[in-house]
Scaffold this motif. Structure first.
Motif, mmCIF file in Angstrom:
data_model
loop_
_atom_site.group_PDB
_atom_site.id
_atom_site.type_symbol
_atom_site.label_atom_id
_atom_site.label_comp_id
_atom_site.label_asym_id
_atom_site.label_seq_id
_atom_site.Cartn_x
_atom_site.Cartn_y
_atom_site.Cartn_z
ATOM 1 N N CYS A 75 -33.897 52.217 -16.171
ATOM 2 C CA CYS A 75 -34.936 52.962 -16.400
ATOM 3 C C CYS A 75 -35.578 53.085 -17.894
ATOM 4 N N ALA A 76 -34.480 53.310 -18.935
ATOM 5 C CA ALA A 76 -34.821 52.989 -20.212
ATOM 6 C C ALA A 76 -35.514 51.900 -20.679
ATOM 7 N N ALA A 77 -35.036 50.679 -20.326
ATOM 8 C CA ALA A 77 -35.560 49.129 -20.488
ATOM 9 C C ALA A 77 -37.019 49.329 -19.877
ATOM 10 N N LEU A 78 -37.104 49.803 -18.694
ATOM 11 C CA LEU A 78 -38.534 49.459 -18.297
ATOM 12 C C LEU A 78 -39.475 50.486 -18.914
ATOM 13 N N HIS A 79 -39.126 51.519 -19.430
ATOM 14 C CA HIS A 79 -40.042 52.639 -20.040
ATOM 15 C C HIS A 79 -40.480 51.788 -21.422
ATOM 16 N N ALA A 80 -39.084 51.247 -22.235
ATOM 17 C CA ALA A 80 -39.498 50.690 -23.419
ATOM 18 C C ALA A 80 -40.495 49.642 -23.278
ATOM 19 N N GLN A 81 -40.377 48.883 -22.173
ATOM 20 C CA GLN A 81 -41.247 47.576 -21.886
ATOM 21 C C GLN A 81 -42.540 48.188 -21.727
ATOM 22 N N SER A 82 -42.876 49.124 -21.089
ATOM 23 C CA SER A 82 -44.041 49.568 -20.566
ATOM 24 C C SER A 82 -44.791 49.885 -21.989
ATOM 25 N N ILE A 83 -44.022 50.725 -22.774
ATOM 26 C CA ILE A 83 -44.465 51.105 -24.056
ATOM 27 C C ILE A 83 -45.023 50.025 -24.987
ATOM 28 N N GLU A 84 -44.057 49.137 -25.105
ATOM 29 C CA GLU A 84 -44.384 47.764 -25.901
ATOM 30 C C GLU A 84 -45.595 47.029 -25.380
ATOM 31 N N ALA A 85 -45.472 46.916 -24.215
ATOM 32 C CA ALA A 85 -46.916 45.991 -23.576
ATOM 33 C C ALA A 85 -48.110 46.670 -24.048
ATOM 34 N N ALA A 86 -48.031 47.749 -23.904
ATOM 35 C CA ALA A 86 -49.389 48.605 -24.055
ATOM 36 C C ALA A 86 -49.573 48.595 -25.744
ATOM 37 N N LEU A 87 -48.717 48.615 -26.568
ATOM 38 C CA LEU A 87 -48.704 48.678 -28.047
ATOM 39 C C LEU A 87 -49.367 47.220 -28.327
ATOM 40 N N PHE A 88 -49.167 46.176 -27.659
ATOM 41 C CA PHE A 88 -49.795 44.820 -27.798
ATOM 42 C C PHE A 88 -50.778 44.501 -27.028
ATOM 43 N N PHE A 89 -51.094 44.917 -25.850
ATOM 44 C CA PHE A 89 -51.982 44.372 -24.938
ATOM 45 C C PHE A 89 -52.796 45.568 -24.384
ATOM 46 N N GLY A 90 -52.691 46.532 -24.645
ATOM 47 C CA GLY A 90 -53.293 47.805 -23.931
ATOM 48 C C GLY A 90 -54.752 47.842 -24.292
ATOM 49 N N ARG A 91 -55.659 48.196 -23.413
ATOM 50 C CA ARG A 91 -57.127 48.540 -23.585
ATOM 51 C C ARG A 91 -57.668 49.869 -23.318
ATOM 52 N N HIS B 11 -41.384 36.637 -28.682
ATOM 53 C CA HIS B 11 -41.438 37.922 -28.165
ATOM 54 C C HIS B 11 -41.252 37.762 -26.481
ATOM 55 N N PRO B 12 -40.356 38.346 -25.898
ATOM 56 C CA PRO B 12 -40.137 38.048 -24.448
ATOM 57 C C PRO B 12 -41.413 38.372 -23.598
ATOM 58 N N LEU B 13 -42.164 39.614 -24.036
ATOM 59 C CA LEU B 13 -43.257 39.956 -23.075
ATOM 60 C C LEU B 13 -44.346 38.868 -23.228
ATOM 61 N N PHE B 14 -44.441 37.972 -24.354
ATOM 62 C CA PHE B 14 -45.481 36.953 -24.339
ATOM 63 C C PHE B 14 -45.092 35.660 -23.334
ATOM 64 N N ASN B 15 -43.880 35.733 -22.978
ATOM 65 C CA ASN B 15 -43.733 34.620 -22.149
ATOM 66 C C ASN B 15 -43.813 34.856 -20.572
ATOM 67 N N SER B 16 -44.377 36.114 -20.330
ATOM 68 C CA SER B 16 -44.522 36.669 -18.967
ATOM 69 C C SER B 16 -45.589 36.009 -18.368
ATOM 70 N N ASN B 17 -46.596 35.341 -18.810
ATOM 71 C CA ASN B 17 -47.562 34.612 -18.230
ATOM 72 C C ASN B 17 -48.075 33.337 -19.578
ATOM 73 N N ALA B 18 -48.916 32.321 -18.618
ATOM 74 C CA ALA B 18 -49.077 31.117 -19.468
ATOM 75 C C ALA B 18 -49.720 31.400 -20.589
ATOM 76 N N VAL B 19 -50.922 32.455 -20.385
ATOM 77 C CA VAL B 19 -51.801 32.840 -21.375
ATOM 78 C C VAL B 19 -51.390 33.460 -22.501
ATOM 79 N N TRP B 20 -50.309 34.360 -22.605
ATOM 80 C CA TRP B 20 -49.911 35.261 -23.530
ATOM 81 C C TRP B 20 -48.771 34.245 -24.408
ATOM 82 N N SER B 21 -48.217 33.332 -23.408
ATOM 83 C CA SER B 21 -47.283 32.360 -24.169
ATOM 84 C C SER B 21 -47.822 31.275 -24.870
ATOM 85 N N ALA B 22 -49.117 31.250 -25.102
ATOM 86 C CA ALA B 22 -49.668 30.299 -25.938
ATOM 87 C C ALA B 22 -50.450 30.954 -27.075
ATOM 88 N N MET B 23 -50.153 32.141 -27.309
ATOM 89 C CA MET B 23 -50.606 33.257 -28.229
ATOM 90 C C MET B 23 -49.905 33.532 -29.234
#
Length: 257
Positions: free
Chosen positions: A42-58, A176-188
């Protein structure tokens, strides 16, 4: 200095865990207890959600299922908005790499981040968060523009760069592991002036951990044959100096030059 007002919304993050008392009582062959593993997940998923929003949030504000719903702008969105830049900028620091990228082009993409300084102590240094594809391309730029030799008796070969320099500054690469979750972010790649990028919490809304029926938990629900808990955080991203950061997308292949 002519300041520009950059606004953002706070976003609520909630992640819960729960297991039945039967599962809690079951012995595991290896690892932590079922309760401990569920809380860690739960803690890992919580941190992942926050970190994803800090980079990619709209940024968004609306209603879902009759309740107010808000999401925040992340770093990339803030960098991409020309309204966050001084009037002297004609475009944001967002670049699209071509079919190949050489050192000269890479330096050109990153050079504008040094026109603005947030903290004089680290004026010429940036972190460069990258995906796996972007890291390979940047690493190969260094390899193609260098000469190296393998001597007799060596048992390993290859080059792996963690830092590179341009005429005006230094970039420290972090895959960053989050960037490798899809091909577009992996090339960023995202160049970040860490002194300009911070989290802001709504007053009293730093991460709260509320559990029920667990040992030491304040809440007891004797009608449920289970234990569980919820992590709740309400925060947003603040970027005090967007022009000191940059985004490069579409890294495909390296070239000399």
């Amino acid at each position: 200095i002519t300041p520009k007002r950059i606004t953002n919304l706070t976003q609520i993050f909630r992640n819960s865990w729960a297991i039945s008392d039967t599962v809690r009582a079951t012995m595991v062959i290896a690892g932590d207890t079922t309760t401990s593993e569920s809380k860690q997940d739960c803690a890992a998923l919580h941190a992942q959600s926050i970190e994803a929003a800090l980079f990619f949030g709209r940024k968004y504000e609306g209603v879902r299922k009759g309740q107010p719903f808000r999401t925040m702008d992340g770093l990339i969105s803030i960098i991409s908005d020309i309204n966050n830049y001084p009037a002297s900028y004609s475009q944001p620091n967002v670049w699209q790499a071509g079919a190949t990228t050489n050192y000269t082009q890479l330096e050109g993409f990153l050079d504008p981040v040094f026109n603005q300084t947030t903290d004089p102590k680290v004026a010429n240094e940036r972190c460069l968060f990258v995906g796996g594809q972007a890291r390979k391309v940047i690493n190969n730029i260094g390899r193609l523009n260098a000469t190296y030799f393998i001597e007799n008796g060596e048992t390993e070969f290859g080059l792996q760069f963690a830092t590179f320099k341009t005429a005006r500054g230094t970039f420290r690469m972090i895959e960053h592991p989050l960037f490798n979750s899809n091909a577009v972010w992996s090339a960023m790649a995202v160049a970040v002036d860490l002194s300009s990028f911070k989290m802001a919490y709504l007053n009293g809304r730093k991460t709260q951990n509320k559990e029920f029926n667990n040992d030491g938990a304040t809440a007891q629900d004797f009608g449920i044959d289970a234990v569980g808990g919820t992590l709740t955080t309400e925060c947003t991203a603040t970027v005090k100096n967007p022009p000191a950061n940059a985004v490069i997308t579409g890294f495909t292949a390296a070239a000399q030059g």
